[in-house]
Design a protein around this motif. Structure first.
Motif, mmCIF file in Angstrom:
data_model
loop_
_atom_site.group_PDB
_atom_site.id
_atom_site.type_symbol
_atom_site.label_atom_id
_atom_site.label_comp_id
_atom_site.label_asym_id
_atom_site.label_seq_id
_atom_site.Cartn_x
_atom_site.Cartn_y
_atom_site.Cartn_z
ATOM 1 N N ALA A 229 53.859 47.554 63.083
ATOM 2 C CA ALA A 229 54.499 46.712 64.090
ATOM 3 C C ALA A 229 55.995 46.959 64.148
ATOM 4 O O ALA A 229 56.650 47.185 63.121
ATOM 5 C CB ALA A 229 54.224 45.245 63.786
ATOM 6 N N VAL A 230 56.514 46.930 65.379
ATOM 7 C CA VAL A 230 57.940 47.125 65.622
ATOM 8 C C VAL A 230 58.526 45.892 66.327
ATOM 9 O O VAL A 230 59.701 45.583 66.204
ATOM 10 C CB VAL A 230 58.175 48.375 66.511
ATOM 11 C CG1 VAL A 230 59.652 48.749 66.536
ATOM 12 C CG2 VAL A 230 57.354 49.561 66.038
ATOM 13 N N TYR A 231 57.661 45.202 67.069
ATOM 14 C CA TYR A 231 58.106 44.036 67.846
ATOM 15 C C TYR A 231 57.330 42.793 67.425
ATOM 16 O O TYR A 231 56.153 42.861 67.088
ATOM 17 C CB TYR A 231 57.871 44.257 69.338
ATOM 18 C CG TYR A 231 58.688 45.370 69.924
ATOM 19 C CD1 TYR A 231 59.956 45.118 70.449
ATOM 20 C CD2 TYR A 231 58.198 46.677 69.953
ATOM 21 C CE1 TYR A 231 60.714 46.149 70.997
ATOM 22 C CE2 TYR A 231 58.953 47.709 70.498
ATOM 23 C CZ TYR A 231 60.210 47.434 71.010
ATOM 24 O OH TYR A 231 60.960 48.455 71.550
ATOM 25 N N GLN A 232 58.020 41.668 67.468
ATOM 26 C CA GLN A 232 57.435 40.373 67.151
ATOM 27 C C GLN A 232 57.758 39.434 68.311
ATOM 28 O O GLN A 232 58.941 39.195 68.592
ATOM 29 C CB GLN A 232 58.062 39.864 65.842
ATOM 30 C CG GLN A 232 57.662 38.477 65.407
ATOM 31 C CD GLN A 232 58.496 38.002 64.214
ATOM 32 O OE1 GLN A 232 59.431 38.666 63.781
ATOM 33 N NE2 GLN A 232 58.161 36.834 63.700
ATOM 34 N N ASN A 233 56.754 38.976 68.996
ATOM 35 C CA ASN A 233 56.951 38.128 70.175
ATOM 36 C C ASN A 233 57.952 38.744 71.154
ATOM 37 O O ASN A 233 58.841 38.071 71.669
ATOM 38 C CB ASN A 233 57.388 36.718 69.782
ATOM 39 C CG ASN A 233 56.266 35.981 69.072
ATOM 40 O OD1 ASN A 233 55.084 36.219 69.334
ATOM 41 N ND2 ASN A 233 56.618 35.094 68.155
ATOM 42 N N GLY A 234 57.824 40.032 71.374
ATOM 43 C CA GLY A 234 58.607 40.704 72.403
ATOM 44 C C GLY A 234 59.934 41.269 71.966
ATOM 45 O O GLY A 234 60.483 42.135 72.638
ATOM 46 N N GLU A 235 60.493 40.783 70.862
ATOM 47 C CA GLU A 235 61.772 41.336 70.397
ATOM 48 C C GLU A 235 61.527 42.094 69.097
ATOM 49 O O GLU A 235 60.494 41.930 68.462
ATOM 50 C CB GLU A 235 62.814 40.223 70.189
ATOM 51 C CG GLU A 235 62.460 39.249 69.079
ATOM 52 C CD GLU A 235 63.511 38.161 68.828
ATOM 53 O OE1 GLU A 235 64.575 38.181 69.474
ATOM 54 O OE2 GLU A 235 63.253 37.292 67.979
ATOM 55 N N ARG A 236 62.499 42.919 68.738
ATOM 56 C CA ARG A 236 62.359 43.666 67.488
ATOM 57 C C ARG A 236 62.161 42.664 66.342
ATOM 58 O O ARG A 236 62.761 41.583 66.325
ATOM 59 C CB ARG A 236 63.589 44.555 67.257
ATOM 60 C CG ARG A 236 63.702 45.688 68.293
ATOM 61 C CD ARG A 236 62.611 46.746 68.133
ATOM 62 N NE ARG A 236 62.801 47.537 66.950
ATOM 63 C CZ ARG A 236 63.576 48.617 66.860
ATOM 64 N NH1 ARG A 236 64.220 49.057 67.914
ATOM 65 N NH2 ARG A 236 63.700 49.273 65.730
ATOM 66 N N ILE A 237 61.319 43.052 65.407
ATOM 67 C CA ILE A 237 60.956 42.185 64.280
ATOM 68 C C ILE A 237 62.213 41.644 63.595
ATOM 69 O O ILE A 237 63.180 42.368 63.400
ATOM 70 C CB ILE A 237 60.099 42.976 63.266
ATOM 71 C CG1 ILE A 237 58.781 43.400 63.912
ATOM 72 C CG2 ILE A 237 59.855 42.165 62.006
ATOM 73 C CD1 ILE A 237 57.942 44.309 63.028
ATOM 74 N N ARG A 238 62.187 40.377 63.253
ATOM 75 C CA ARG A 238 63.316 39.773 62.545
ATOM 76 C C ARG A 238 63.426 40.353 61.127
ATOM 77 O O ARG A 238 62.396 40.665 60.520
ATOM 78 C CB ARG A 238 63.131 38.257 62.455
ATOM 79 C CG ARG A 238 63.205 37.528 63.787
ATOM 80 C CD ARG A 238 64.640 37.367 64.221
ATOM 81 N NE ARG A 238 64.735 36.826 65.568
ATOM 82 C CZ ARG A 238 64.937 35.534 65.857
ATOM 83 N NH1 ARG A 238 65.021 34.641 64.893
ATOM 84 N NH2 ARG A 238 65.047 35.141 67.100
ATOM 85 N N PRO A 239 64.656 40.447 60.604
ATOM 86 C CA PRO A 239 64.828 40.998 59.250
ATOM 87 C C PRO A 239 63.886 40.349 58.232
ATOM 88 O O PRO A 239 63.261 41.036 57.430
ATOM 89 C CB PRO A 239 66.289 40.691 58.920
ATOM 90 C CG PRO A 239 66.959 40.637 60.252
ATOM 91 C CD PRO A 239 65.938 40.091 61.215
#
Lengths: 422, 173
Positions: A229-239
C-alpha cells in the motif's frame, strides 16, 4: 405501519426497517414520544455570530472543528521509551466505517521513523530467479488497486480477558482496529516480476523502523490478496501507518501488515521471529500455545450507546455498532436488549464488504429501566462470534491475543452506561 | 464496423487475461548477491543467517548491566520492560509467567531479536560478538546453559530450548 413499532425482541428492540421507511419516523413520532426531537428548542430569530462576520480563510490542510477536540486516539506509552506502546481509535466517537487517517490506531515497537521516500527502497529476494530492488517512485507507476479493509491488532480487546470488566470507552477497549481504503500495488505483480521459485512457501517481511520489525507470512496469502500500500484513504500513508510503504494483509493479524516495508524474503519456512513466538501466540490452559493464528475472527460491538455516554431519557434511540471478520463478509448481526434472552436482526449498512468494517443499526425503544445490550456477528463462513464463557472454555484466560467475545453494556435506569460480563 | 467489433473482442480478451496476471511496468532493478547479503539479516532456527562471532555469559553480564538492566531489571526481571528471566510461575499456572527460558522455542530468535531491536534506545549498536555474549547471558540466567559456555554461530542453533515443542501451528502449512 403500527406493526413496525411492535417490539421484535425483548427490551424494546424494534424492526430494523423502521428508520428506512420514509415518513414512518414522523408517524412514529406521534405514536411514541421522540425525546430527541422534543428537546430541540426553536431557533432564536437573532442571527448567530458566525453569520455576521466573514469566516476563517482557506487552509492548506484541514483540521477537525475545535469543538471536536475530545475525539482523539488514547495513547499508552512506555515510560522509558515513548515510541513503544499503542494508541486506540475512538470508535465510540465515530460513525460510518472509514477511520479518519489521524485516528487510525497505532502499535509501534520503537517509534515512528521519519523516512525520506527518495532514500527508501523495497528489496525482494530469496527463492526468486531475479532479486529486485524497487524505488518508491517506481512503485507509483505500477497498476494499483484499492482494498477497503480493517486492520486489527492481534492484541485488540485484550482487556476482555481480565476477571473484572474494564470501565473505559468502547474505542479505548476495542479500538486497536481501524478501517481504511488502502491503495497500492498487488504484491503478486511484484513477486511475479522477481519470478518466485516453486519451492517458496513463506515470505518474511521487514520494516525500516528502529525495531526492524519482521514476521513470516505464508506465500499463498501474499499471492492471493496482499498489496504493497502507498495510499490510505486517498492520501499518501501517514508516517505512523507506514509511510511510504505498508504491506497490507487483509483480514489477518495487524502485526503482519508490516509498516515502513523495506524487504520481502521468499523462503521455504518461517524465520520464527520474536513476534511470532514470544508474542502474538496464545497460551492455552494446557501450557501449549497457538501459533500462526493469522485470521482475525468475527467480532462486533455496539458503539452507541456505549460507556461514557449518558442516555437522554426514555424513548426512541438507534443502537449502532461495527462488525467485521477476517474470513470474509459479515452476513448477520443480531442485537439483544435483554441480556441475551432474545435477539433481533440489525440492519447492515451497504455496501457490506469482505474483511471490512460493517456498520449495523437497529431502532430501540428504551423504557428507562436497567437493561443489558449486546451484539453478535455471524460471517459468511457461518462462524458466530462466541460468548465470553465459550471463548474462555475454548482458550482459557491467558491467551492475551485474539479476544473476540460478545461485548455487553449495561444501561442503568439513571442513563449511565457501563461494561459488564453477561 | 467489422474492425470495431474485432477490436472490442481483443479488448475483452485482454481484460480477461489481465484478471489472471496484471502486467506491471517491470521497474525492479536487479541487485547483486553482495547487496542482498548486506540487506538480508534473517536468521532461522537451524542457524542459517547467523553471522560469525562468539561470546559468553561472563562478558554478556557486563553488557547487560550497561545496556539492558535499566529497562529489563536486575537478572532480567522487575524492570519497566518485558521479563526475560526469573519466572515465578509455570506456563500452566494462573497466572502463568512467560520468559525466554520457559516460553521461547528457539535460541536463534533471542539473537535475532536483540541484534535487530535492542537495546531499545540504540538498536544496531552492539557488535555481533556482543550480541552473542548478551544472548549467552540471557540463556545462562534462564538456566539453559552454564555461565562459562561460549556461544557462537555454530552452536547457538543446537541449544535445546525447553519449550521447543510448546506450539501448535494453527495454520495448515
Amino acid at each position: 405501519m403500527e406493526n413496525q413499532l411492535e417490539p421484535v425482541a425483548g427490551g424494546g428492540l424494534l424492526d430494523r426497517r423502521l428508520f428506512l421507511k420514509r415518513g414512518l419516523v414522523f408517524s412514529a413520532a406521534t405514536a411514541v414520544s421522540l425525546q430527541v426531537f422534543a428537546k430541540v428548542k426553536p431557533f432564536d430569530s437573532n442571527l448567530p455570530a458566525w453569520m455576521l462576520k466573514p469566516g476563517e480563510p482557506f487552509s492548506n490542510y484541514g483540521e477537525p472543528s475545535p469543538y471536536e477536540k475530545s475525539t482523539i486516539r488514547w495513547k499508552m506509552e512506555n515510560s522509558m521509551a515513548p515510541g513503544n506502546g499503542v494508541s486506540w481509535t475512538p470508535l465510540h466517537d465515530l460513525e460510518g466505517t472509514i477511520t479518519p487517517n489521524g485516528l487510525h490506531f497505532e502499535r509501534h515497537h520503537n517509534g515512528v521513523p521519519e523516512i525520506d521516500p527518495k532514500r527508501h527502497q523495497l528489496l525482494i529476494h530469496g527463492l526468486v530467479e531475479k532479486p529486485l530492488m524497487f524505488s518508491v517512485d517506481s512503485l507509483l507507476r505500477y497498476p494499483m488497486r484499492s482494498l477497503f479493509c480493517f486492520i486489527e491488532c492481534g492484541g485488540n480487546s485484550n482487556a476482555g480477558w481480565r476477571s473484572k470488566p474494564i470501565q473505559t470507552q468502547a474505542g479505548y477497549f476495542h479500538g486497536m482496529a481501524s478501517c481504511s481504503e488502502w491503495t497500492g500495488v498487488p504484491l503478486s505483480v511484484l513477486l511475479h516480476e522477481a519470478r518466485i521459485k516453486a519451492v517458496g512457501k513463506w515470505l518474511i517481511a521487514e520494516g525500516a523502523d528502529a525495531a526492524a520489525m519482521n514476521v513470516s507470512i505464508p506465500l499463498e496469502k501474499a499471492l492471493d490478496d496482499c498489496i504493497v500500500a502507498v495510499y490510505q484513504n486517498g492520501e499518501r500513508i501517514r508516517p505512523e501507518n507506514g509511510y511510504p510503504l505498508r504491506l497490507l494483509v487483509p483480514g489477518w493479524e495487524g502485526v503482519l501488515n508490516v509498516k515502513w516495508l523495506r524487504r520481502l524474503h521468499i523462503t521455504t519456512r518461517p524465520s520464527m521471529t520474536r513476534n511470532e513466538t514470544s508474542k502474538y501466540t496464545e497460551l492455552l490452559p494446557s501450557g501449549k500455545a497457538r501459533q500462526f493464528s493469522f485470521f482475525m475472527d468475527a467480532k462486533s460491538l455496539i458503539t452507541s450507546p456505549s460507556p461514557g455516554y449518558k442516555m437522554d431519557g426514555s424513548g426512541l434511540y438507534q443502537i449502532t455498532g461495527l462488525a467485521w471478520s477476517g474470513r470474509g463478509k459479515i452476513s448477520k448481526v443480531e442485537v439483544s436488549a435483554d441480556g441475551g434472552n432474545s435477539w433481533a436482526e440489525a440492519q447492515l449498512q451497504e455496501p457490506v464488504l469482505s474483511k471490512c468494517f460493517t456498520r449495523f443499526r437497529i431502532p430501540w425503544q428504551w423504557q428507562g429501566k436497567d437493561i443489558i445490550i449486546m451484539s453478535r456477528a455471524v460471517d459468511e463462513t457461518g462462524y458466530q462470534q462466541p460468548s465470553r464463557k465459550m471463548l474462555i472454555a475454548q482458550r482459557g484466560k491467558h491467551g492475551y491475543f485474539h479476544y473476540n467475545a460478545i461485548v455487553s453494556w449495561k444501561v442503568a435506569a439513571d442513563g449511565g452506561i457501563s461494561h459488564v460480563y453477561a | 464496423m467489422y474492425m470495431r467489433n474485432f477490436t472490442l473482442l481483443i479488448f475483452i480478451m485482454m481484460n480477461y487475461a489481465h484478471a489472471e496476471t496484471i502486467q506491471g511496468p517491470n521497474l525492479g532493478k536487479p541487485v547483486s548477491s553482495a547487496v542482498v547479503d548486506r540487506w538480508n539479516r534473517d536468521i532461522f532456527p537451524n542457524g542459517e543467517g547467523l553471522p560469525t562471532g562468539a561470546g559468553s555469559a561472563y562478558k554478556g553480564k557486563i553488557i547487560y548491566q550497561q545496556q539492558c538492566l535499566s529497562c529489563h531489571g536486575v537478572d532480567g526481571a522487575g524492570g519497566s520492560a518485558d521479563e526475560l528471566a526469573g519466572a515465578l510461575h509455570s506456563l500452566t499456572d494462573d497466572p502463568p509467567d512467560k520468559v525466554v527460558g520457559n516460553y521461547w522455542p528457539y535460541a536463534t530468535t533471542v539473537f535475532d531479536f536483540i541484534r535487530r531491536s535492542m537495546p531499545l534506545h540504540a538498536p544496531g549498536k552492539l557488535s555481533n560478538d556482543e550480541v552473542y555474549a548478551v544472548t549467552a547471558y540471557l540463556l545462562a540466567l534462564n538456566g539453559i546453559i552454564s555461565e562459562d559456555k561460549i556461544i557462537d554461530n555454530n552452536n547457538l542453533s543446537k541449544i535445546e530450548m525447553p519449550n521447543r515443542d510448546g506450539f501448535i501451528n494453527t495454520f495448515k502449512k
